[in-house]
Design a protein around this motif. Structure first.
Motif, PDB file in Angstrom:
ATOM      1  N   CYS A 126       0.818  -1.210   0.000  1.00 54.47           N
ATOM      2  CA  CYS A 126       0.000   0.000   0.000  1.00 54.47           C
ATOM      3  C   CYS A 126       0.857   1.268   0.000  1.00 54.47           C
ATOM      4  O   CYS A 126       1.905   1.329   0.639  1.00 54.47           O
ATOM      5  CB  CYS A 126      -0.901   0.036   1.228  1.00 54.47           C
ATOM      6  SG  CYS A 126      -2.011  -1.371   1.334  1.00 54.47           S
ATOM      7  N   CYS A 127       0.365   2.262  -0.705  1.00 57.26           N
ATOM      8  CA  CYS A 127       1.016   3.568  -0.719  1.00 57.26           C
ATOM      9  C   CYS A 127      -0.080   4.614  -0.869  1.00 57.26           C
ATOM     10  O   CYS A 127      -1.218   4.277  -1.167  1.00 57.26           O
ATOM     11  CB  CYS A 127       1.999   3.656  -1.887  1.00 57.26           C
ATOM     12  SG  CYS A 127       1.223   3.431  -3.502  1.00 57.26           S
ATOM     13  N   GLY A 128       0.275   5.864  -0.661  1.00 57.84           N
ATOM     14  CA  GLY A 128      -0.729   6.916  -0.846  1.00 57.84           C
ATOM     15  C   GLY A 128      -0.428   8.138  -0.014  1.00 57.84           C
ATOM     16  O   GLY A 128       0.246   8.039   1.017  1.00 57.84           O
ATOM     17  N   GLU A 129      -0.948   9.252  -0.489  1.00 54.55           N
ATOM     18  CA  GLU A 129      -0.636  10.544   0.137  1.00 54.55           C
ATOM     19  C   GLU A 129      -1.744  10.999   1.076  1.00 54.55           C
ATOM     20  O   GLU A 129      -2.886  10.591   0.944  1.00 54.55           O
ATOM     21  CB  GLU A 129      -0.388  11.598  -0.951  1.00 54.55           C
ATOM     22  CG  GLU A 129      -1.639  12.248  -1.545  1.00 54.55           C
ATOM     23  CD  GLU A 129      -2.455  11.325  -2.447  1.00 54.55           C
ATOM     24  OE1 GLU A 129      -2.063  10.165  -2.645  1.00 54.55           O
ATOM     25  OE2 GLU A 129      -3.503  11.782  -2.940  1.00 54.55           O
ATOM     26  N   SER A 130      -1.378  11.881   1.996  1.00 59.64           N
ATOM     27  CA  SER A 130      -2.370  12.505   2.872  1.00 59.64           C
ATOM     28  C   SER A 130      -3.007  13.689   2.129  1.00 59.64           C
ATOM     29  O   SER A 130      -2.523  14.103   1.071  1.00 59.64           O
ATOM     30  CB  SER A 130      -1.690  13.015   4.139  1.00 59.64           C
ATOM     31  OG  SER A 130      -0.794  14.063   3.804  1.00 59.64           O
ATOM     32  N   LEU A 131      -4.040  14.227   2.719  1.00 56.71           N
ATOM     33  CA  LEU A 131      -4.698  15.393   2.111  1.00 56.71           C
ATOM     34  C   LEU A 131      -3.728  16.567   2.026  1.00 56.71           C
ATOM     35  O   LEU A 131      -3.645  17.265   1.023  1.00 56.71           O
ATOM     36  CB  LEU A 131      -5.932  15.780   2.933  1.00 56.71           C
ATOM     37  CG  LEU A 131      -6.794  16.889   2.332  1.00 56.71           C
ATOM     38  CD1 LEU A 131      -7.269  16.517   0.930  1.00 56.71           C
ATOM     39  CD2 LEU A 131      -7.991  17.182   3.232  1.00 56.71           C
ATOM     40  N   GLU A 132      -2.955  16.737   3.096  1.00 57.54           N
ATOM     41  CA  GLU A 132      -1.996  17.849   3.120  1.00 57.54           C
ATOM     42  C   GLU A 132      -0.965  17.695   2.000  1.00 57.54           C
ATOM     43  O   GLU A 132      -0.620  18.668   1.318  1.00 57.54           O
ATOM     44  CB  GLU A 132      -1.294  17.881   4.485  1.00 57.54           C
ATOM     45  CG  GLU A 132      -0.492  19.152   4.700  1.00 57.54           C
ATOM     46  CD  GLU A 132       0.284  19.130   6.021  1.00 57.54           C
ATOM     47  OE1 GLU A 132       0.204  18.132   6.762  1.00 57.54           O
ATOM     48  OE2 GLU A 132       0.986  20.119   6.272  1.00 57.54           O
ATOM     49  N   GLN A 133      -0.499  16.475   1.811  1.00 59.59           N
ATOM     50  CA  GLN A 133       0.487  16.251   0.746  1.00 59.59           C
ATOM     51  C   GLN A 133      -0.127  16.515  -0.627  1.00 59.59           C
ATOM     52  O   GLN A 133       0.517  17.089  -1.502  1.00 59.59           O
ATOM     53  CB  GLN A 133       1.033  14.823   0.843  1.00 59.59           C
ATOM     54  CG  GLN A 133       1.950  14.659   2.049  1.00 59.59           C
ATOM     55  CD  GLN A 133       2.183  13.216   2.428  1.00 59.59           C
ATOM     56  OE1 GLN A 133       1.379  12.328   2.132  1.00 59.59           O
ATOM     57  NE2 GLN A 133       3.287  12.968   3.095  1.00 59.59           N
ATOM     58  N   ILE A 169      -4.892   8.606   1.424  1.00 60.85           N
ATOM     59  CA  ILE A 169      -5.359   8.471   2.805  1.00 60.85           C
ATOM     60  C   ILE A 169      -6.675   9.221   3.018  1.00 60.85           C
ATOM     61  O   ILE A 169      -7.552   8.758   3.747  1.00 60.85           O
ATOM     62  CB  ILE A 169      -4.266   8.976   3.780  1.00 60.85           C
ATOM     63  CG1 ILE A 169      -3.028   8.076   3.651  1.00 60.85           C
ATOM     64  CG2 ILE A 169      -4.762   8.972   5.231  1.00 60.85           C
ATOM     65  CD1 ILE A 169      -1.787   8.621   4.359  1.00 60.85           C
ATOM     66  N   TRP A 170      -6.824  10.334   2.331  1.00 64.69           N
ATOM     67  CA  TRP A 170      -8.040  11.150   2.490  1.00 64.69           C
ATOM     68  C   TRP A 170      -9.286  10.464   1.913  1.00 64.69           C
ATOM     69  O   TRP A 170     -10.404  10.896   2.155  1.00 64.69           O
ATOM     70  CB  TRP A 170      -7.834  12.528   1.838  1.00 64.69           C
ATOM     71  CG  TRP A 170      -7.256  12.455   0.446  1.00 64.69           C
ATOM     72  CD1 TRP A 170      -5.933  12.451   0.109  1.00 64.69           C
ATOM     73  CD2 TRP A 170      -7.978  12.368  -0.785  1.00 64.69           C
ATOM     74  NE1 TRP A 170      -5.785  12.361  -1.257  1.00 64.69           N
ATOM     75  CE2 TRP A 170      -7.022  12.312  -1.821  1.00 64.69           C
ATOM     76  CE3 TRP A 170      -9.338  12.335  -1.118  1.00 64.69           C
ATOM     77  CZ2 TRP A 170      -7.385  12.217  -3.166  1.00 64.69           C
ATOM     78  CZ3 TRP A 170      -9.702  12.239  -2.454  1.00 64.69           C
ATOM     79  CH2 TRP A 170      -8.726  12.186  -3.457  1.00 64.69           C
ATOM     80  N   ALA A 171      -9.082   9.398   1.177  1.00 66.17           N
ATOM     81  CA  ALA A 171     -10.228   8.703   0.575  1.00 66.17           C
ATOM     82  C   ALA A 171     -10.604   7.436   1.331  1.00 66.17           C
ATOM     83  O   ALA A 171     -11.619   6.805   1.048  1.00 66.17           O
ATOM     84  CB  ALA A 171      -9.919   8.360  -0.883  1.00 66.17           C
ATOM     85  N   ILE A 172      -9.766   7.049   2.310  1.00 63.57           N
ATOM     86  CA  ILE A 172     -10.003   5.782   3.010  1.00 63.57           C
ATOM     87  C   ILE A 172     -11.051   5.954   4.102  1.00 63.57           C
ATOM     88  O   ILE A 172     -10.879   6.762   5.015  1.00 63.57           O
ATOM     89  CB  ILE A 172      -8.692   5.245   3.621  1.00 63.57           C
ATOM     90  CG1 ILE A 172      -7.705   4.882   2.509  1.00 63.57           C
ATOM     91  CG2 ILE A 172      -8.974   4.028   4.497  1.00 63.57           C
ATOM     92  CD1 ILE A 172      -6.362   4.397   3.019  1.00 63.57           C
ATOM     93  N   GLY A 173     -12.129   5.194   3.963  1.00 65.34           N
ATOM     94  CA  GLY A 173     -13.162   5.176   4.988  1.00 65.34           C
ATOM     95  C   GLY A 173     -13.921   6.485   5.137  1.00 65.34           C
ATOM     96  O   GLY A 173     -14.656   6.692   6.104  1.00 65.34           O
ATOM     97  N   THR A 174     -13.738   7.384   4.180  1.00 63.07           N
ATOM     98  CA  THR A 174     -14.348   8.711   4.300  1.00 63.07           C
ATOM     99  C   THR A 174     -15.562   8.873   3.407  1.00 63.07           C
ATOM    100  O   THR A 174     -16.305   9.833   3.532  1.00 63.07           O
ATOM    101  CB  THR A 174     -13.335   9.801   3.886  1.00 63.07           C
ATOM    102  OG1 THR A 174     -12.893   9.514   2.546  1.00 63.07           O
ATOM    103  CG2 THR A 174     -12.137   9.812   4.809  1.00 63.07           C
ATOM    104  N   GLY A 175     -15.736   7.931   2.477  1.00 61.45           N
ATOM    105  CA  GLY A 175     -16.808   8.087   1.500  1.00 61.45           C
ATOM    106  C   GLY A 175     -16.413   9.064   0.404  1.00 61.45           C
ATOM    107  O   GLY A 175     -17.161   9.308  -0.545  1.00 61.45           O
ATOM    108  N   LYS A 176     -15.220   9.661   0.531  1.00 57.88           N
ATOM    109  CA  LYS A 176     -14.732  10.631  -0.468  1.00 57.88           C
ATOM    110  C   LYS A 176     -13.818   9.907  -1.437  1.00 57.88           C
ATOM    111  O   LYS A 176     -12.598   9.923  -1.293  1.00 57.88           O
ATOM    112  CB  LYS A 176     -13.884  11.684   0.262  1.00 57.88           C
ATOM    113  CG  LYS A 176     -14.479  13.067   0.264  1.00 57.88           C
ATOM    114  CD  LYS A 176     -13.384  14.095   0.298  1.00 57.88           C
ATOM    115  CE  LYS A 176     -13.231  14.764   1.642  1.00 57.88           C
ATOM    116  NZ  LYS A 176     -12.014  15.542   1.759  1.00 57.88           N
TER     117      LYS A 176
END
Ligand code: PGA
Length: 249
Positions: A126-133, A169-176
């Motif tokens: 797994c890889c992925g960026e945060s919203l801030e990134q 990360i901002w899309a995980i479990g957020t419905g976004k």
């Protein structure tokens, strides 16, 4: 190019062994003959049940984590051999929740990927960026760095065995969910990175999944994108009907 679409469920910390048993019996009936490859990654306590109940079905079973040591004084950890002995074929490595809550780093993720490959277990890296990134416009660089470190020390032949999961990360479990284009452009860039480092054969044959609020309604569109070869699915993998739709998307 023949990258088969993979519908991978990530149960996270859900379902007791008895809940898992009844769920898997229902799922096995429901995904019989599914169009995509089907994988469920389940808690350690459900692995034995899951492997037994999926024998002779089209469902593969994975763990959600493992340690990179062979054995020894690592209280609470589970080794590759322990997974192999149960018949486990896949293992999720470096999920953002493990990186965030359990201090996993690119280095430990690399050690785990190497160990999984050495032992013949397929890592779902797994890889992925945060919203801030993402807002700082460093998504591509960040994800490339994660991938390069995680795969360090593997031969090109071995890199092809890895399944990569891009999960903002901002899309995980957020419905976004990321838009189809947002998800595809990062998966395409991961593929470009593989092409630069390992060449065309690896780039064209390595499966890259998207994860982050994949559901029965959006899976088909996501999986139809050029560089997305399936999904790593959390919440929607806990419902037989939804996951069946995804397995056929
Ligand atoms: P989600 O989780 O589908 O519930 O967003 C995905 C994941 O964390 O793998």
């Amino acid at each position: 190019m023949a990258r088969k679409i993979l519908a991978a469920g990530n149960w996270k910390m859900n379902k007791t062994a008895s809940e898992a048993a009844s769920f898997i019996k229902e799922l096995a009936e429901s995904v019989k003959g599914a169009k995509n490859e089907v994988l469920i990654c389940v808690p350690f306590t459900n692995l034995e049940t899951a492997v037994k109940l999926t024998e002779g079905t089209n469902i593969s079973v994975g763990a959600e984590n493992m340690d990179y040591h062979d054995s020894g004084a690592y209280t609470g950890e589970v080794s590759a051999d322990m997974l192999l002995d149960l018949g486990v074929k896949y293992v999720v490595i470096g999920h953002s929740e493990r990186r965030e809550y359990y201090n996993e780093t690119d280095k430990t993720v690399n050690a785990k990927v190497l160990k999984a490959i050495e032992k013949g277990i397929t890592p779902v890296l797994c890889c992925g960026e945060s919203l801030e990134q993402r807002e700082d416009n460093i998504t591509f660089e960040w994800v490339r760095m994660q991938i390069k470190i995680a795969l360090k020390g593997l031969s090109a032949e071995d890199v092809k065995k890895v399944v990569i999961a891009y999960e903002p990360i901002w899309a995980i479990g957020t419905g976004k969910t990321a838009t189809n284009e947002q998800a595809d452009e990062v998966c395409a860039d991961i593929r470009a990175c593989l092409r630069e480092v390992y060449g065309d054969d690896v780039a064209d044959n390595t499966r890259i999944l998207y994860g982050g609020s994949v559901n029965a309604g959006n899976a088909a569109e996501l999986f139809a994108m050029n560089d997305i070869d399936g999904g790593l699915v959390g919440g929607a993998s806990l419902k037989v009907a939804d996951f069946t739709t995804i397995a056929n998307a």
